[in-house]
Design a protein around this motif. Structure first.
Motif, short mmCIF file in Angstrom:
data_model
loop_
_atom_site.label_atom_id
_atom_site.label_comp_id
_atom_site.label_asym_id
_atom_site.label_seq_id
_atom_site.Cartn_x
_atom_site.Cartn_y
_atom_site.Cartn_z
N SER A 147 -20.70 -58.30 -72.94
CA SER A 147 -21.31 -58.63 -71.65
C SER A 147 -21.61 -60.11 -71.51
CB SER A 147 -22.59 -57.82 -71.46
OG SER A 147 -23.51 -58.10 -72.50
N ASN A 148 -21.47 -60.87 -72.61
CA ASN A 148 -21.72 -62.32 -72.57
C ASN A 148 -20.43 -63.12 -72.70
OD1 ASN A 148 -24.46 -61.82 -72.36
ND2 ASN A 148 -24.79 -61.92 -74.57
N ILE A 149 -19.29 -62.43 -72.66
CA ILE A 149 -17.98 -63.09 -72.71
C ILE A 149 -17.34 -62.95 -71.33
CG2 ILE A 149 -15.73 -63.16 -73.82
CD1 ILE A 149 -17.01 -61.79 -76.24
N TYR A 150 -17.08 -64.07 -70.69
CA TYR A 150 -16.54 -64.07 -69.33
C TYR A 150 -15.15 -64.68 -69.28
CZ TYR A 150 -21.14 -62.90 -67.35
OH TYR A 150 -22.31 -62.28 -67.02
N GLY A 153 -16.94 -59.18 -70.07
CA GLY A 153 -16.09 -58.34 -70.91
C GLY A 153 -16.23 -56.85 -70.70
N ASP A 154 -17.37 -56.38 -70.24
CA ASP A 154 -17.53 -54.94 -70.03
C ASP A 154 -17.55 -54.56 -68.55
OD1 ASP A 154 -20.00 -55.78 -69.18
OD2 ASP A 154 -21.15 -54.74 -70.74
#
Length: 294
Positions: free
Chosen positions: A161-164, A206-207
């Protein structure tokens, strides 16, 4: 005594038989095409209909002609299709199905479906043709090496959730489809595409829990925006493409609202190359010519 098995004649065979009637006897034709002589007489009686079907570009491999469950709709759609293609209009499946539904409502006869349209295309020998085509080449070796050797170390300290990832696309909202339906055996003409566009920037984690969208247009205050509250952030410049200054403005505003550390991947386009540093965003550029693969 074994009963002789006769073959079912295709439209192509039927047309050949009709063309040879003046030079070859009916018995000889029946023997050559492995059919009963009575079949030859039926072809003679149905000669005009068979010739019209051949002229209407019916598939030459067709053996039996099945009637449509919506004959009036099919007839109207075929006339409309022929008219549109004579004007070099680009037509695809959804457009044709929408028109078929319009005709069906006019005649108060059922609701055509995508499977009906498929059978219509088969009956009328209509196929889809690409009228323009661009094929990109990507660096497969570099993409594989980067994904295997570099990517794991970059993302190991970040949750999904912190990878965009961010990327732009040009939305040519007045452009026609790149291909068109056309009768088989006919090569459709190309056309000059309408280049009127807006650029859309997507930023997604990412999610899939966080999705951001930004729009860049050519005009600062389009007339259609008057007295409207836009659901997205809108920017403008003369080319309506992404620029470094606009990209920096978007990241600065987003960075100031973030309450977590994130990793942001983007391609190495020149408009993304910024010298700014951010408190919460770590910007990572993908290797050249690998975006579509990674």
């Amino acid at each position: 005594m074994v009963k002789k098995l006769f073959q079912t004649l295709t439209l192509k065979h039927k047309k050949e038989i009709i063309d040879k009637l003046n030079t070859t006897s009916k018995t000889r034709l029946a023997s050559n095409y492995n059919c009963h002589v009575s079949t030859i007489y039926r072809l003679i009686a149905n000669k005009e209909n068979l010739c019209s079907q051949f002229l209407r570009n019916k598939p030459p491999t067709t053996k039996r002609f099945r009637m449509s469950c919506y004959p009036k709709t099919e007839a109207a759609l075929l006339v409309w299709f022929t008219q549109m293609r004579s004007k070099n209009c680009s037509l695809n499946g959804p457009v044709m199905l929408e028109k078929a539904m319009f005709f069906s409502q006019t005649f108060n006869k059922g609701i055509p479906t995508s499977s009906w349209l498929q059978r219509f295309r088969k009956r009328q020998n209509i196929n889809f043709h690409n009228v323009c085509n661009e094929k990109g080449s990507a660096d497969i070796i570099n993409a594989n090496e980067w994904s295997r050797n570099t990517l794991p170390s970059l993302i190991k300290d970040y949750q999904r959730s912190n990878i965009y990832n961010c990327d732009e696309t040009g939305l040519y909202y007045r452009a026609l489809p790149k291909g068109t339906m056309e009768f088989s055996g006919t090569q459709p003409l190309g056309f000059k595409p309408d280049k009127e566009k807006v650029t859309v920037l997507f930023i997604i984690d990412g999610d899939g829990s966080d999705k951001k969208l930004y729009v860049l247009g050519k005009f600062k205050n389009p007339r259609c925006f008057k007295n409207k509250k836009l659901p997205v952030k809108y920017y403008s410049n003369k080319s309506s493409w992404m620029t470094t200054s606009t990209f920096e403005d978007i990241l600065k505003e987003w960075d100031s609202s973030l309450k977590k550390k994130i990793l942001l991947f983007c391609d190495n386009a020149s408009c993304h190359k910024t010298k700014l540093t951010f408190n919460n965003i770590k910007l990572i550029f993908l290797p050249a010519n690998t975006t579509s693969l990674i």
